[in-house]
Design a protein around this motif. Structure first.
Motif, PDB file in Angstrom:
ATOM      1  N   GLY A  70       0.667  -1.190   0.093  1.00  0.00           N
ATOM      2  CA  GLY A  70      -0.032   0.032   0.230  1.00  0.00           C
ATOM      3  C   GLY A  70       1.142   0.985  -0.199  1.00  0.00           C
ATOM      4  O   GLY A  70       0.541   1.771   0.408  1.00  0.00           O
ATOM      5  N   TYR A  87      -5.543  -8.763   1.045  1.00  0.00           N
ATOM      6  CA  TYR A  87      -6.428  -8.426   0.238  1.00  0.00           C
ATOM      7  C   TYR A  87      -6.170  -7.408  -0.707  1.00  0.00           C
ATOM      8  O   TYR A  87      -7.067  -7.609  -1.870  1.00  0.00           O
ATOM      9  CB  TYR A  87      -7.325  -7.678   1.351  1.00  0.00           C
ATOM     10  N   LEU A  88      -5.495  -6.265  -0.616  1.00  0.00           N
ATOM     11  CA  LEU A  88      -4.860  -5.568  -1.550  1.00  0.00           C
ATOM     12  C   LEU A  88      -4.069  -6.084  -3.170  1.00  0.00           C
ATOM     13  O   LEU A  88      -5.051  -6.941  -3.940  1.00  0.00           O
ATOM     14  CB  LEU A  88      -3.478  -4.307  -1.275  1.00  0.00           C
ATOM     15  N   MET A 133      -8.029  -2.291  10.711  1.00  0.00           N
ATOM     16  CA  MET A 133      -8.726  -1.723   9.088  1.00  0.00           C
ATOM     17  C   MET A 133      -9.522  -2.407   8.619  1.00  0.00           C
ATOM     18  O   MET A 133     -10.264  -2.194   7.858  1.00  0.00           O
ATOM     19  CB  MET A 133      -6.706  -1.520   8.261  1.00  0.00           C
ATOM     20  N   MET A 163     -12.590  -1.536   6.845  1.00  0.00           N
ATOM     21  CA  MET A 163     -12.527  -1.938   5.490  1.00  0.00           C
ATOM     22  C   MET A 163     -14.458  -2.206   5.277  1.00  0.00           C
ATOM     23  O   MET A 163     -15.206  -1.898   4.084  1.00  0.00           O
ATOM     24  CB  MET A 163     -12.133  -2.956   5.400  1.00  0.00           C
ATOM     25  N   THR A 199     -17.507  -0.458   2.796  1.00  0.00           N
ATOM     26  CA  THR A 199     -18.154  -1.983   2.024  1.00  0.00           C
ATOM     27  C   THR A 199     -19.159  -1.951   2.211  1.00  0.00           C
ATOM     28  O   THR A 199     -20.128  -2.094   1.869  1.00  0.00           O
ATOM     29  CB  THR A 199     -17.394  -2.929   1.822  1.00  0.00           C
ATOM     30  N   PHE A 240      -9.453   4.185   8.465  1.00  0.00           N
ATOM     31  CA  PHE A 240      -8.281   3.460   7.517  1.00  0.00           C
ATOM     32  C   PHE A 240      -6.953   4.389   8.309  1.00  0.00           C
ATOM     33  O   PHE A 240      -5.793   4.898   7.881  1.00  0.00           O
ATOM     34  CB  PHE A 240      -8.465   4.156   6.252  1.00  0.00           C
ATOM     35  N   TRP A 272      -4.388   3.857   1.188  1.00  0.00           N
ATOM     36  CA  TRP A 272      -4.655   3.465   0.304  1.00  0.00           C
ATOM     37  C   TRP A 272      -6.091   3.524   0.544  1.00  0.00           C
ATOM     38  O   TRP A 272      -6.840   3.467  -0.546  1.00  0.00           O
ATOM     39  CB  TRP A 272      -3.978   2.475   0.320  1.00  0.00           C
ATOM     40  N   GLY A 273      -6.686   2.550   1.370  1.00  0.00           N
ATOM     41  CA  GLY A 273      -8.039   2.410   1.551  1.00  0.00           C
ATOM     42  C   GLY A 273      -8.742   3.884   1.434  1.00  0.00           C
ATOM     43  O   GLY A 273      -9.597   3.844   1.306  1.00  0.00           O
ATOM     44  N   GLU A 274      -8.516   4.679   2.724  1.00  0.00           N
ATOM     45  CA  GLU A 274      -8.254   6.104   2.684  1.00  0.00           C
ATOM     46  C   GLU A 274      -9.321   6.158   1.268  1.00  0.00           C
ATOM     47  O   GLU A 274      -9.943   7.140   0.779  1.00  0.00           O
ATOM     48  CB  GLU A 274      -7.830   7.088   3.445  1.00  0.00           C
ATOM     49  N   THR A 314      -4.489   3.404  -6.678  1.00  0.00           N
ATOM     50  CA  THR A 314      -5.547   4.062  -5.858  1.00  0.00           C
ATOM     51  C   THR A 314      -4.946   5.635  -6.670  1.00  0.00           C
ATOM     52  O   THR A 314      -5.537   6.680  -6.279  1.00  0.00           O
ATOM     53  CB  THR A 314      -4.828   4.750  -4.683  1.00  0.00           C
TER      54      THR A 314
END
Length: 886
Positions: free
Chosen positions: A546, A588-589, A657, A661, A665, A692, A699-701, A740
């Motif tokens: 990430g 996951y990523l 995290m 997530m 979702t 995140f 990256w999640g943010e 991202t």
């Protein structure tokens, strides 16, 4: 005009894109020099391509040609020897490599001082001096060579990069084909009639399914490769070659085929629908290799008849599939004698089996010639081995240390006893298994133990992983030498991938090795060690996914992805649910970028079925993946509630995290539900973004900020959407996360364009295009092409707008990745051109654009940007040749 790798002359890839440097030299004479050349290349973060003739029991010519075709720079290191001239050839491989290097390929030549150089090498060097495309340097020792190679490559890189930057800053490479036909290491012997017969069975594309049937080692895969190559004119839309050796679950057959086609299963559209869109109207040949462990999934192929009405299927299998439309071709052994005179040794010497033995023998013993007595022995070997190609190759590999007579004596003495001990197998299968056993009997004990342990690896593993597996084993500390011996014996295959040596066992050899482990009661112990090994690899690489090291981490995991996936599978089998869920979640990523989320959902459901949800964390991970797979299909509040429960489970497990997530979702699921609640969805997305950020997973943010921007767009709050996309891009740049950043850039550019800020949108689209090309992300390239299509349409550039629209549509059709209709704008910008007097010209340009590959289209688009900046008018371009799989 493009060079051999698809790049334009005068441009070269940057170090981060792994420029490949082909090193040509004699192997043994210049061993030390080869080592320092490799080190110099790797210090520049380039990929050395080192063709190792001495480690390969097969003729090298086709192989080094394939290596050259994939390389960018040629480095030649010469000393005294001109090299071996193969029978029937006029020049050595050393000179052939130099001649085969394309004229536009940069050539750096280094010649060691010598007073006893071969006359033919002197002549070659004289020709190199007259070659104005080559740089010529002399050296005395390895230290000087190392300095010269590193300095020259650095200078070359800078010069070529500047040339590329002056030309517009971006170079295009040929589109990678996820499942291109494998490049065979050797020529096909004795199968011309078989190739013609199978082509006749395919009937010019009229037959839906042909199964190549036969036991292991009979040559089914090699025949399939030859048929695929010969059938290119019958299938104008290309061929994909799908290796199923490591696919054990029937539910993964369609995802595996989809992956080979470049389709990523995101579940937003059912996979069957994606496949139908990608294959619609495409006259293709789909090769499915090693289908025997998926015979129960054969009815799925009948389903594909409907999904892909213009495609044909070529399957290799040890078992008949017994489904509608199947035509079977029994792959026969190679002829070991002339049928008209079976007792004649002289006629048998011209048989295909003997020809194969002689060719493979010369690969390991170049001066091998058939004598009168040796010829009779070779004929005897081929007859004893019943014409089985793999068995013959294993025997021929022993010519490095044995004579044909001694091989035949050993086979005559040992093979009948070994065959008799395997009476539960068909005759030819017993012969092959016994030949493998005989071949392993000639190894040292440590080498034999190493081979058995390698049976737990799936296709594609590195020396580093083998060394790690060897801890506490009898062969610990000898992995490198042991692998070399196994490669020499044709029991292990080796290839170079991005500068790394990657090894594999043929499926037949792997079966034998696993059988030996099982007989010793060590198979489960070694599988567990293998699973722990790859769990450790996953956890080492996960933190790099990430951020700025994302590309390197993905490349490292891709190198051994088959083993990574089989490792997760075995963790679940041995009910190590804690480790399995940890690996599944930490990567996951990676699963998402690679398109493996559906695969994870399948395994996580199996984990739940085995009672693997006994801890909050394990239950949260498993349920998340299963819900994710179901989310877009159900579109009901059930998924929303499920993700909220998963978020609570992650929180209970202390996994911040994961909680963020799952909550985010749930927000996405809320938007896709039939009665969308935008306020609740936004609240959940915001909480997820904050989670995140707190967890340090920027990256999640970024992805959640993009989702929030799309939500604002749906609410018709264009200014708020623009601000959100800009915020997402800023966050991705701060995190140095390439993937991202491209997602945010494409959304921001669309918002800028909708707001009338064309020049700003153009700049951001170019940035997004560059990132997508670097990451090999076709969906991102399609977004950029569509945006630049809109700009061309607004400019009134009919030709360029049409080509870009057609190219983007072709990518989306091939990958099955489409955007929601509410976010598609380029088609609206094309409407004025389509409905006016330019309509016919626009449609013709769209048709031309459909023939472009993704990277060709990217280069074309950027060339248009340069012309636009210069105020030049565009001119129609000729349509490039269609590429299989693009």
């Amino acid at each position: 005009m493009t060079s051999g790798d698809g790049t334009r002359p005068g441009t070269i890839r940057t170090p981060d894109q792994r420029l490949r440097v082909f090193v040509s030299s004699t192997l043994r004479e210049l061993e030390a020099e080869r080592r320092v050349a490799r080190a110099s290349i790797e210090r520049l973060r380039l990929a050395p391509v080192m063709f190792e003739l001495g480690a390969r029991p097969h003729p090298p010519r086709e192989l080094y040609r394939a290596y050259l075709a994939q390389s960018d720079v040629f480095v030649g290191v010469y000393a005294d020897s001109y090299g071996w001239v193969a029978p029937g050839e006029q020049i050595s491989g050393l000179e052939d490599e130099y001649r085969l290097a394309p004229r536009e390929m940069p050539k750096l030549i280094y010649i060691r001082h010598s007073t006893q150089r071969d006359t033919r090498l002197d002549a070659l060097i004289d020709r190199i001096r007259d070659d104005d495309t080559a740089s010529y340097r002399s050296f005395t020792g390895t230290e000087e060579l190392a300095e010269l190679v590193e300095a020259d490559l650095a200078t070359l890189l800078a010069e070529r990069f500047d040339a590329g930057r002056d030309a517009g800053g971006t170079t295009a490479t040929t589109d990678p084909l996820a499942a291109r036909i494998p490049s065979p290491f050797t020529r096909l012997i004795g199968r011309d009639r078989a190739v013609a017969d199978v082509l006749d069975l395919l009937g010019g594309g009229q037959t839906r399914l042909v199964t190549l049937l036969g036991p292991g080692g009979i040559g089914k895969s090699r025949l399939a490769i030859a048929v695929a190559e010969a059938a290119s004119e019958m299938y104008p839309d290309g061929t994909i070659f799908v290796m199923l050796e490591n696919v054990l679950e029937p539910d993964l057959l369609l995802p595996t085929i989809g992956y080979a086609l470049g389709i990523r299963d995101t579940a937003e559209v059912p996979l069957e629908r994606r496949l139908a869109l990608a294959l619609e109207g495409r006259r293709m040949l789909i090769v499915l290799d090693n289908f025997e462990q998926l015979v129960q999934a054969a009815p799925v192929l009948v389903q594909l008849y409907t999904i892909a009405p213009d495609a044909s299927f070529l399957v290799t299998s040890r078992s008949i599939l017994r489904i509608r439309g199947e035509r079977v071709y029994d792959v026969a052994p190679l002829a070991t004698h002339d049928p008209a005179s079976p007792a004649s040794v002289s006629r048998a010497l011209s048989s295909a089996a003997v020809e194969l033995f002689v060719e493979r023998a010369r690969a390991v013993k170049p001066d091998f010639e058939l004598s009168a007595s040796g010829g009779a022995a070779v004929v005897g070997i081929c007859r004893v081995l019943q014409g089985l190609p793999l068995a013959i190759e294993l025997a021929a590999a022993r010519m490095r240390v044995l004579t044909p007579e001694s091989i035949l004596r050993r086979l005559d003495k040992q093979l009948p006893l070994l065959v008799d001990s395997s009476r539960d197998l068909p005759e030819r299968q017993r012969t092959l298994r016994s030949t493998i056993e005989w071949s392993t009997g000639l190894l040292r004990e440590s080498e034999r133990e190493l081979l058995f342990d390698l049976g737990v690896f799936s296709h594609g593993f590195t020396l580093e992983s083998v060394e790690e597996l060897g801890a506490g084993r009898a062969w610990e500390g000898t992995a490198m030498d042991g692998l070399a011996a196994l490669v020499d014996s044709s029991l292990v295959d080796q290839q170079d991938i991005d500068g790394e040596s990657v090894f594999s066992l043929l499926s037949t050899v792997r079966e034998y090795a696993v059988g030996e482990l099982r007989a010793r009661g060590e198979d489960q112990r070694m599988r567990a060690a293998h699973a722990r090994l790859y769990a450790a690899l996953a956890l080492r690489e996960a933190p790099r996914l990430g951020g700025p090291e994302q590309r390197a981490a993905v490349a490292r995991l891709n190198l051994e992805r088959s083993n990574l996936r089989s490792g997760v599978r075995h963790l679940i089998f041995m009910e190590d649910f804690a480790t399995a869920s940890t690996v599944a979640w930490r990567l996951y990523l990676y699963w998402w970028i690679g398109g493996y989320l559906s695969e994870m959902a399948l395994w996580m459901q199996e984990m739940l079925d085995r009672g693997g949800g006994d801890t909050p964390f394990a239950r949260a991970v498993a349920r998340y993946y299963v819900l994710w797979k179901e989310m877009f299909g159900t579109q009901t509040p059930t998924a929303v509630d499920g993700f909220c429960e998963v978020s609570d489970l992650f929180a209970e497990a202390g996994e911040a995290m994961g909680s963020a997530m799952a909550l985010a979702t749930a927000g996405l699921a809320q938007i896709t539900a039939g009665d969308a609640d935008f306020d609740t969805a936004a609240e959940r997305l915001w909480r997820g973004a904050e989670g995140f950020r707190a967890a340090g997973a920027r990256w999640g943010e970024v992805l959640i900020l993009v989702a929030l921007g799309r939500l604002e767009w749906l609410r018709r709050r264009d200014d708020d959407a623009l601000a959100m996309f800009q915020r997402a891009l800023d966050a991705s740049l701060a995190a140095a996360d390439e993937f991202t950043a491209t997602v945010a850039a494409h959304h921001l550019a669309r918002a800028l364009l909708r707001g009338g800020r064309v020049e700003d949108a153009l700049r951001v689209y170019i940035e997004g295009m560059a990132g997508s090309v670097a990451l090999d992300n076709d969906e991102g390239i399609a977004y950029s092409l569509e945006g630049l299509c809109s700009i061309a349409a607004l400019d009134g550039d009919v030709e360029r707008a049409g080509v870009l629209a057609g190219a983007a549509a072709a990518i989306r059709k091939r990958t099955g990745q489409y955007d929601a209709p509410a976010f598609v704008f380029h088609t609206r910008d094309l409407e004025p051109l389509a409905t006016g007097p330019t309509g016919a010209a626009l449609q013709a340009a769209i048709d031309r654009g459909r023939e472009y590959g993704a990277r060709e289209a990217a280069e074309y688009a950027l060339a248009g940007v340069r012309e636009r900046a210069a105020g030049a008018t565009t001119t129609p371009v000729s349509r490039p040749a269609a590429r299989a799989g693009t």
